[in-house]
Design a protein around this motif. Sequence first.
Motif, short mmCIF file in Angstrom:
data_model
loop_
_atom_site.label_atom_id
_atom_site.label_comp_id
_atom_site.label_asym_id
_atom_site.label_seq_id
_atom_site.Cartn_x
_atom_site.Cartn_y
_atom_site.Cartn_z
N ASN A 372 -24.42 0.49 -45.33
CA ASN A 372 -23.10 1.09 -45.45
C ASN A 372 -22.21 0.73 -44.27
O ASN A 372 -22.68 0.31 -43.21
N GLN A 375 -17.60 5.80 -42.92
CA GLN A 375 -16.48 6.30 -43.72
C GLN A 375 -15.25 6.56 -42.88
O GLN A 375 -15.31 7.08 -41.77
N ASP A 380 -12.58 3.22 -46.64
CA ASP A 380 -12.73 3.54 -48.07
C ASP A 380 -11.77 2.72 -48.91
O ASP A 380 -12.14 2.17 -49.95
N HIS A 385 -14.19 1.61 -51.60
CA HIS A 385 -15.32 2.54 -51.44
C HIS A 385 -16.67 1.84 -51.48
O HIS A 385 -17.71 2.52 -51.57
N ASN A 387 -17.88 0.56 -49.00
CA ASN A 387 -18.53 0.86 -47.73
C ASN A 387 -19.71 1.80 -47.99
O ASN A 387 -20.63 1.88 -47.17
N PHE A 388 -19.72 2.48 -49.15
CA PHE A 388 -20.87 3.28 -49.59
C PHE A 388 -21.75 2.41 -50.48
O PHE A 388 -22.07 2.79 -51.61
N TRP A 404 -19.08 9.83 -51.47
CA TRP A 404 -19.19 10.62 -50.24
C TRP A 404 -19.92 11.94 -50.48
O TRP A 404 -20.52 12.50 -49.55
#
Length: 434
Positions: A372, A375, A380, A385, A387-388, A404
């Motif tokens: 990841n 956040q 994001d 998003h 990054n997740f 999240w």
Amino acid sequence: MPPQQGEGQGCADSEVDVPSSRLFTWEEIRLRNGQEDPSRERWLAIDRKVYDITRFHKRHPGGSRVICGYAGQDATDPFIAFHIDKTLVKKHMKQLMIGELAPDQPSFEPSKNKLLVEDFRELRSTVEKMGLLKPNPLYFLVILLHILLLDAAGWFVLWYFGTSVTTFIIATTLLLISQSQSGWLQHDLGHLSVFSHPKYNHLVHEFVMCHLKGLSANWWSLHHSQHHAKPNCFQKDPDLEMHPRVFSLGKPLSEELGRQKKKYMPYNHQHKYFFITMPLIVVPWFKMFSIYFVFQRKLWRELAWSVTYFIRIFITFVPLLGVNVVLGQLFLLIILESILFTWISQLNHIPMHIDYDGNMDWFSTQLLATCNVNQSFFNDWVTGHLNFQIEHHLFPTMPRHNFWKVAPLVKSFCAKHGIEYKSKPLFSGFADII
């Protein structure tokens, strides 16, 4: 396996129950993997049921390679992860069932961590009960509107303020952001995470991918499904096959090529030319194979949608900039988007474990191949998003606005089982690629 072309397509409509009196062992299933001899039988297991996909895999809606990646293995968890309407799909699967595991056979492959698999399935059940797999279409409508606004702003700057170097740079930047955000939205649609019904995801996916980006939605879905099924696995993840003569990703392949003395592969110098080559070729490569795919599969509706992309660009920008400048701007946008996309998408995968398929459990497979980015509102937004990435790979149909929420549960799960949960700053991720 991922039904990216529509749940249930490609299967016969027979509802006749197939006798399940035949009993099998894991060893028998493992031998039917089709790797040594592609003409041999291909079997896989789902919920202790054994299925023969030897003839079906070429008709599999998610693509042949994605289901063949699990031939000879237990496909229970990927089946659960990718299919929205499991009841419908299982109805069509009856004709493929040839038996089930013998009573003395464990529910999980002997090589897998039983406790880890059981706990993850419990986590998955918790996620479903919390409603985290249910999309909020209004959220994605706002995403689409902001993309269209950016696209219109790119034209408005040139129309209202005139054509100059400054306005051209501003307009191109706005269009670049619009294209990038369109890429993340089509990604959501391709994963069936925007609408509850697959049909609506497919229809809007064609609009976003074909009309807003000029690419094939079907091609992307088939390509990307393979990546998710077996990420960072040689011969099974197509993202590792784009550049076999330019880059060597992962230590095992580099060492293998070194032992073979492949002189044409300067893998020991690739960190010196990555910046010039890799980011420049990804999206152009996508464009080339996307066009080839459309004509090969005779996807005339997608072709029509893609043509409207170029018609729209030429109608709006040629009167302001002229044909030559517009062509140059399109080429510039492709190159800039390729650079942006490559750095953002690969920082979650290239620094991670890359090897041949070890037939690990679903959770371990995804955690070894993904990481990841911390956040923040900017992270994001700029990454859509993604990054997740860990949460996205574990639950590929989960809408991005819930990543999240599930992240703390995944962190706790990792801590319980002693598995590293990697999350890093954005620029540290860029550095790790090098």
